[in-house]
Every structure is written in C-alpha cells, then in structure tokens.
Design an enzyme around this catalytic site. Sequence first.
Site, PDB file in Angstrom:
ATOM      1  N   PRO A 154       0.796  -1.225   0.000  1.00 34.09           N
ATOM      2  CA  PRO A 154       0.000   0.000   0.000  1.00 34.09           C
ATOM      3  C   PRO A 154       0.833   1.283   0.000  1.00 34.09           C
ATOM      4  CG  PRO A 154      -0.124  -1.139   2.121  1.00 34.09           C
ATOM      5  CD  PRO A 154       0.517  -2.079   1.153  1.00 34.09           C
ATOM      6  N   ASN A 155       0.325   2.221  -0.784  1.00 31.25           N
ATOM      7  CA  ASN A 155       0.869   3.582  -0.905  1.00 31.25           C
ATOM      8  C   ASN A 155       2.176   3.655  -1.691  1.00 31.25           C
ATOM      9  OD1 ASN A 155      -1.254   4.843   0.683  1.00 31.25           O
ATOM     10  ND2 ASN A 155      -0.353   3.744   2.411  1.00 31.25           N
ATOM     11  N   ARG A 195       5.052  10.729  -2.744  1.00 33.60           N
ATOM     12  CA  ARG A 195       4.709  10.507  -1.339  1.00 33.60           C
ATOM     13  C   ARG A 195       5.916  10.797  -0.429  1.00 33.60           C
ATOM     14  NH1 ARG A 195       4.670   4.451   1.270  1.00 33.60           N
ATOM     15  NH2 ARG A 195       3.888   5.075   3.302  1.00 33.60           N
ATOM     16  N   TYR A 206      11.006   8.897   1.243  1.00 33.99           N
ATOM     17  CA  TYR A 206      11.014   7.841   0.211  1.00 33.99           C
ATOM     18  C   TYR A 206      11.664   8.259  -1.107  1.00 33.99           C
ATOM     19  CZ  TYR A 206       7.746   5.754   3.527  1.00 33.99           C
ATOM     20  OH  TYR A 206       7.181   5.240   4.675  1.00 33.99           O
ATOM     21  N   ASN A 237       8.033  -5.562  -0.608  1.00 30.66           N
ATOM     22  CA  ASN A 237       7.888  -4.411   0.288  1.00 30.66           C
ATOM     23  C   ASN A 237       6.403  -4.309   0.582  1.00 30.66           C
ATOM     24  OD1 ASN A 237       7.726  -2.033   1.675  1.00 30.66           O
ATOM     25  ND2 ASN A 237       8.996  -0.849   0.240  1.00 30.66           N
ATOM     26  N   ALA A 255       2.945  -0.756   5.020  1.00 29.26           N
ATOM     27  CA  ALA A 255       2.462  -0.796   6.411  1.00 29.26           C
ATOM     28  C   ALA A 255       1.931  -2.178   6.803  1.00 29.26           C
ATOM     29  CB  ALA A 255       1.387   0.263   6.613  1.00 29.26           C
ATOM     30  N   HIS A 286       3.806  -4.370   9.316  1.00 30.75           N
ATOM     31  CA  HIS A 286       3.698  -4.208  10.767  1.00 30.75           C
ATOM     32  C   HIS A 286       2.380  -4.737  11.324  1.00 30.75           C
ATOM     33  CE1 HIS A 286       6.989  -1.649   9.653  1.00 30.75           C
ATOM     34  NE2 HIS A 286       6.204  -0.812   9.012  1.00 30.75           N
ATOM     35  N   ASP A 330       1.810 -15.688   6.899  1.00 29.05           N
ATOM     36  CA  ASP A 330       1.402 -17.075   6.639  1.00 29.05           C
ATOM     37  C   ASP A 330       1.554 -17.434   5.166  1.00 29.05           C
ATOM     38  OD1 ASP A 330       0.807 -17.594   9.278  1.00 29.05           O
ATOM     39  OD2 ASP A 330      -1.374 -17.441   9.051  1.00 29.05           O
ATOM     40  N   GLU A 343      12.403  -9.501   2.245  1.00 22.54           N
ATOM     41  CA  GLU A 343      11.651  -8.328   2.705  1.00 22.54           C
ATOM     42  C   GLU A 343      12.505  -7.087   2.482  1.00 22.54           C
ATOM     43  OE1 GLU A 343      10.493  -8.547   6.851  1.00 22.54           O
ATOM     44  OE2 GLU A 343      10.201  -6.380   6.979  1.00 22.54           O
ATOM     45  N   HIS A 401      12.654  -2.633   2.591  1.00 24.85           N
ATOM     46  CA  HIS A 401      12.078  -1.326   2.912  1.00 24.85           C
ATOM     47  C   HIS A 401      12.997  -0.248   2.370  1.00 24.85           C
ATOM     48  CE1 HIS A 401       9.061  -3.186   5.360  1.00 24.85           C
ATOM     49  NE2 HIS A 401      10.021  -3.946   5.875  1.00 24.85           N
ATOM     50  N   ILE A 402      12.378   0.802   1.894  1.00 21.57           N
ATOM     51  CA  ILE A 402      13.130   1.940   1.361  1.00 21.57           C
ATOM     52  C   ILE A 402      13.787   2.704   2.510  1.00 21.57           C
ATOM     53  CG2 ILE A 402      12.872   4.133   0.123  1.00 21.57           C
ATOM     54  CD1 ILE A 402      10.369   2.689  -1.246  1.00 21.57           C
ATOM     55  N   SER A 403      13.013   2.943   3.556  1.00 25.80           N
ATOM     56  CA  SER A 403      13.513   3.703   4.700  1.00 25.80           C
ATOM     57  C   SER A 403      14.083   2.743   5.749  1.00 25.80           C
ATOM     58  CB  SER A 403      12.380   4.530   5.307  1.00 25.80           C
ATOM     59  OG  SER A 403      11.359   3.675   5.813  1.00 25.80           O
ATOM     60  N   ARG A 423      12.706   4.954  12.819  1.00 30.81           N
ATOM     61  CA  ARG A 423      11.447   5.702  12.734  1.00 30.81           C
ATOM     62  C   ARG A 423      10.546   5.381  13.937  1.00 30.81           C
ATOM     63  NH1 ARG A 423       9.105   5.112   6.857  1.00 30.81           N
ATOM     64  NH2 ARG A 423       7.809   6.826   7.665  1.00 30.81           N
ATOM     65  N   ARG A 448       6.827   0.967  13.620  1.00 32.11           N
ATOM     66  CA  ARG A 448       7.462   0.432  12.392  1.00 32.11           C
ATOM     67  C   ARG A 448       8.607  -0.514  12.717  1.00 32.11           C
ATOM     68  NH1 ARG A 448       5.160   3.674   8.366  1.00 32.11           N
ATOM     69  NH2 ARG A 448       4.701   5.745   9.144  1.00 32.11           N
TER      70      ARG A 448
HETATM   71  C1  DQA Z   1       8.118   1.136   4.040  1.00 33.65           C
HETATM   72  C2  DQA Z   1       8.124   1.373   5.556  1.00 33.65           C
HETATM   73  C3  DQA Z   1       6.745   1.150   6.141  1.00 33.65           C
HETATM   74  O1  DQA Z   1       6.756   1.391   7.546  1.00 33.65           O
HETATM   75  C4  DQA Z   1       5.748   2.101   5.508  1.00 33.65           C
HETATM   76  O2  DQA Z   1       4.449   1.858   6.003  1.00 33.65           O
HETATM   77  C5  DQA Z   1       5.775   2.059   4.021  1.00 33.65           C
HETATM   78  C6  DQA Z   1       7.073   1.983   3.356  1.00 33.65           C
HETATM   79  C7  DQA Z   1       9.473   1.451   3.403  1.00 33.65           C
HETATM   80  O3  DQA Z   1       9.700   0.998   2.285  1.00 33.65           O
HETATM   81  O4  DQA Z   1      10.296   2.162   3.990  1.00 33.65           O
HETATM   82  O5  DQA Z   1       4.745   2.159   3.364  1.00 33.65           O
HETATM   83  O6  DQA Z   1       7.833  -0.243   3.815  1.00 33.65           O
END
Ligand code: DQA
Length: 139
Positions: free
Chosen positions: A9-10, A17, A22, A71, A74, A77, A84, A95, A97-99, A104, A108
């Site tokens: 998502p997002n 964003r 990001y 990725n 959210a 978390h 599963d 897995e 993550h960009i950040s 943070r 997270r």
């Molecule tokens: C994220 C980190 C997550 O906490 C956040 O909800 C995202 C992006 C990252 O790539 O840093 O949507 O997965």
Amino acid sequence: MKIQIINGPNLNLLGKREPSIYGDESFDGFIDKLRMFYPNDEIYYFQSNSEGAIIDKLHEVGFDFDGIILNAGAYTHTSIAIADAIRAINTPVIEVHISNVHARESFRQHSYLSAACKGVILGFGLDSYRLAMESFKLK
Ligand code: DQA
C-alpha cells in the site's frame, strides 16, 4: 532468473509521497533502470493497496519463480496473513524497505514478515531492491 517484485500500500505514490523519506523517483522509472542492470533476468512488478491481492500474488508466483522481493509497506507491521502466505510458498522472499524503519516510529520497528523471509534489506532507498536482486545471485 524469474523475479517478482511486490509493492504494497501507498507505494504506487513513490516519487510524490513524503519525498524526504522515500525519495523523488517513481517506481516505474526505477524499474526500467533495474531491468537494464539485470538484462538476463525476468523482473516482474506488481503493486496493490489490498492485503488480499498481495496474498493472491504470493500464491500465484510462489511455486515457480526464483525469488520474490516484497515491500509490504504498512502491512509489514500488521499482517499475520501475509506472513502465513510467505510460509506457505516455496519461493524465497526477501523483505525490503526503502527507509530505515528502525530509525522511525516504534510501530514500524516490528515486522510480522521478517521471520518468514529469507532475509531483510532496508534503509538504502530504492537501492534496497537492487541489493535484494544481488542476494539472489549469492550461492
Ligand atoms: C516502508 C516502511 C513502512 O513502515 C511504511 O508503512 C511504508 C514503506 C518502506 O519501504 O520504507 O509504506 O515499507
């Protein structure tokens, strides 16, 4: 290798964003460069804002692809269901993550997914995805 990238998502709004977290590059622009960097690999891309659609994609590719770069945004978390699904398939999942989620908010700093994944790469911006590609080259 056949590699599936799944963004949650997002992440369709990358580039627009919260650019201070990001970055200002869209994923479409980035994936063109990634494909040029790995011309011998087939890199597929899927993004969804829906938890169920992410699970369906894991089921679809999880028995014959060589790797999945996930990725889950959210859902990382919150989602026992995605954890599963990762455990239910054969294809190794990295897995990403960009950040640096550990630098943070505290919510997270826990991932339901990490323990089900082969490895975790985070905090390197979009290069986290390239480093995940590299991990599939390790013997
Ligand atoms: C994220 C980190 C997550 O906490 C956040 O909800 C995202 C992006 C990252 O790539 O840093 O949507 O997965």
